[in-house]
Design an enzyme around this catalytic site. Structure first.
Site, PDB file in Angstrom:
ATOM      1  N   ILE A  32      72.367  24.103  -1.360  1.00 45.95           N
ATOM      2  CA  ILE A  32      73.620  23.505  -0.701  1.00 45.95           C
ATOM      3  C   ILE A  32      74.472  24.909  -0.413  1.00 45.95           C
ATOM      4  O   ILE A  32      75.391  25.575   0.557  1.00 45.95           O
ATOM      5  CB  ILE A  32      74.354  22.644  -1.050  1.00 45.95           C
ATOM      6  CG1 ILE A  32      74.228  21.354  -0.573  1.00 45.95           C
ATOM      7  CG2 ILE A  32      75.883  22.982  -1.283  1.00 45.95           C
ATOM      8  CD1 ILE A  32      74.472  20.375  -2.422  1.00 45.95           C
ATOM      9  N   ASP A  80      72.099  35.051 -15.749  1.00 45.11           N
ATOM     10  CA  ASP A  80      72.127  33.505 -16.406  1.00 45.11           C
ATOM     11  C   ASP A  80      73.486  33.457 -16.329  1.00 45.11           C
ATOM     12  O   ASP A  80      74.483  34.116 -17.306  1.00 45.11           O
ATOM     13  CB  ASP A  80      71.163  33.729 -18.301  1.00 45.11           C
ATOM     14  CG  ASP A  80      71.604  32.487 -18.011  1.00 45.11           C
ATOM     15  OD1 ASP A  80      71.938  31.764 -17.714  1.00 45.11           O
ATOM     16  OD2 ASP A  80      70.318  31.541 -18.842  1.00 45.11           O
ATOM     17  N   LYS A 140      85.838  33.944 -15.131  1.00 47.07           N
ATOM     18  CA  LYS A 140      86.319  35.695 -15.757  1.00 47.07           C
ATOM     19  C   LYS A 140      85.616  37.241 -15.097  1.00 47.07           C
ATOM     20  O   LYS A 140      86.494  37.792 -15.275  1.00 47.07           O
ATOM     21  CB  LYS A 140      85.689  35.714 -17.445  1.00 47.07           C
ATOM     22  CG  LYS A 140      86.393  34.264 -18.196  1.00 47.07           C
ATOM     23  CD  LYS A 140      88.197  34.209 -18.927  1.00 47.07           C
ATOM     24  CE  LYS A 140      87.706  35.342 -20.147  1.00 47.07           C
ATOM     25  NZ  LYS A 140      88.692  35.475 -20.648  1.00 47.07           N
ATOM     26  N   SER A 172      81.211  20.529  -7.609  1.00 48.62           N
ATOM     27  CA  SER A 172      81.152  20.011  -8.428  1.00 48.62           C
ATOM     28  C   SER A 172      80.400  18.768  -8.493  1.00 48.62           C
ATOM     29  O   SER A 172      79.680  18.919  -7.585  1.00 48.62           O
ATOM     30  CB  SER A 172      82.547  19.792  -9.327  1.00 48.62           C
ATOM     31  OG  SER A 172      82.874  19.095  -9.989  1.00 48.62           O
ATOM     32  N   LYS A 190      80.377  18.351 -15.586  1.00 49.01           N
ATOM     33  CA  LYS A 190      81.390  18.548 -14.054  1.00 49.01           C
ATOM     34  C   LYS A 190      82.796  18.114 -14.078  1.00 49.01           C
ATOM     35  O   LYS A 190      83.376  18.977 -13.841  1.00 49.01           O
ATOM     36  CB  LYS A 190      81.290  17.468 -13.247  1.00 49.01           C
ATOM     37  CG  LYS A 190      79.714  17.737 -12.841  1.00 49.01           C
ATOM     38  CD  LYS A 190      79.602  19.154 -11.973  1.00 49.01           C
ATOM     39  CE  LYS A 190      78.005  19.437 -11.333  1.00 49.01           C
ATOM     40  NZ  LYS A 190      78.181  21.232 -11.021  1.00 49.01           N
ATOM     41  N   ILE A 219      73.913  15.161  -0.240  1.00 50.90           N
ATOM     42  CA  ILE A 219      73.290  15.543   1.386  1.00 50.90           C
ATOM     43  C   ILE A 219      72.311  16.075   1.508  1.00 50.90           C
ATOM     44  O   ILE A 219      71.103  15.810   0.767  1.00 50.90           O
ATOM     45  CB  ILE A 219      73.498  17.668   0.850  1.00 50.90           C
ATOM     46  CG1 ILE A 219      75.371  17.451   0.812  1.00 50.90           C
ATOM     47  CG2 ILE A 219      73.739  18.123   2.012  1.00 50.90           C
ATOM     48  CD1 ILE A 219      76.656  16.030   1.472  1.00 50.90           C
TER      49      ILE A 219
END
Ligand code: COA
Length: 317
Positions: A32, A80, A140, A172, A190, A219
């Site tokens: 996606i 990561d 951040k 999400s 989520k 999807i």
């Protein structure tokens, strides 16, 4: 491998919409997110994608760069999202090499199907760390650059000759809107992701930044759907799952990328702190009921393990 444009972009968008703009995307090698990055690059932008797997991330970046002559796409592996220092270093490298960061997508996620009875504390924490903490760390790392971009590309509501910038998007899910079995860890993660986006929309809106959530439904041709379909085949129930999507079909990767193009474009300048659900209306039906991919509540009561999905489970519960 070259991907036909119909997989990542509708032919309705203006060429050069994101000319010389920069997108930073976590999980950018996934199906996606890679299509979203492809769409952005096809419309004139450059991008940096980050992921844990070096080879997968670097080869996805090379492949995405082929969508437009002269495109710059950096692939940084060994990143990561759980590690804020590594993520910040990746964002800094992206900005240094591409000239800034105008847009960001927090797309890295982890998922597996497991009832709470088979979910260890560490399993729960693993998904919380990847999805929730990872999205926070991403925000951040990029927000200082997004503030700079928002200064250069003023969000005044008027057409802007420099285009848009200073936007962040969180990928999400909608399962926590109603609730779904086998997904306690993902629903919790989520829900947290959604609230991180909402907090940014409030606290960084005054800088001209927009923060929104994009929620893909089922999807086609994605790893997640293939795993669900395999689990569904166990019951022969995958078709029932599909029938419960009001539009009667799975979504296309292009339909998620188009939604991103909209949210990053001038057309969405006043859209902030919202969730765009792109799922054919799926969440409004109860897709986890008797006709869902696993029979509820029979499956839970049976105590069976989830089969047909890639499992990394180690501990015996
Ligand atoms: N069911 C139950 N628990 C599971 C599990 C499953 N299918 N898969 C992993 N876990 C547990 C592990 O047992 C471990 O807990 P433990 O220490 O108590 O045994 C914990 O989760 C961490 O597992 P580990 O394999 O070390 O984590 P990881 O960070 O390497 O991988 C994922 C986590 C989510 C990335 C991995 O499960 C995965 O590859 N999932 C499929 C790919 C994916 O999620 N793609 C994103 C699509 S949205």
């Amino acid at each position: 491998m070259p991907v036909p444009q119909e997989k990542y972009l509708s032919p309705i968008w203006r060429d050069g919409l994101y000319k010389d703009k920069v997108l930073f995307c976590t999980g950018g090698a996934g199906t996606i997110c890679s299509m979203q990055v492809r769409a952005f690059v096809a419309l004139g932008g450059n991008a940096c994608i980050v992921g844990r797997n070096v080879e997968k991330t670097e080869s996805a970046a090379k492949d995405i760069a082929t969508v437009r002559t002269g495109a710059k796409v950096i692939g940084l592996g060994n990143v990561d999202v759980k590690d804020p220092a590594i993520l910040k270093a990746a964002a800094d490298k992206c900005a240094k090499e591409l000239g800034g960061i105008d847009f960001a997508i927090a797309g890295a996620a982890g998922n597996f199907l497991a009832p709470m009875s088979q979910l260890s504390s560490n399993a729960f924490k693993t998904v919380m760390d990847i999805d929730a903490l990872g999205s926070f760390n991403t925000a951040k790392a990029v927000l200082p650059y997004l503030i700079e971009s928002a200064k250069k590309n003023k969000n005044s509501g008027k057409s802007n000759p420099t285009g848009t910038g200073g936007r962040i998007l969180f990928i999400s899910a909608s399962m926590h809107f109603r609730g779904q079995p086998l997904q306690a860890h993902v629903m919790a993660a989520k829900a947290a992701v959604d609230q991180i986006s909402n907090a940014i929309s409030i606290e960084y809106g005054p800088y001209g930044i927009t923060s929104n959530v994009l929620t893909p439904g089922p999807i086609a041709e994605t790893e997640g759907m293939e795993r669900l379909a395999r689990a569904g085949d166990r019951d022969g129930a995958a078709q029932g799952y599909l029938r419960r999507i009001p539009l009667g079909r799975m979504g296309e990767t292009k339909e998620i990328a188009d939604a991103m193009v909209y949210l990053f474009s001038e057309a969405a300048s006043y859209v902030n702190g919202t969730t765009l659900v792109v799922d054919g209306g799926q969440w409004r039906t109860n897709s986890s009921g008797d006709e869902g991919f696993s029979k509820y509540p029979d499956f839970i009561l049976s105590g069976e393990e989830v089969t047909g999905v890639k499992s990394g489970r180690r501990s015996k519960l």
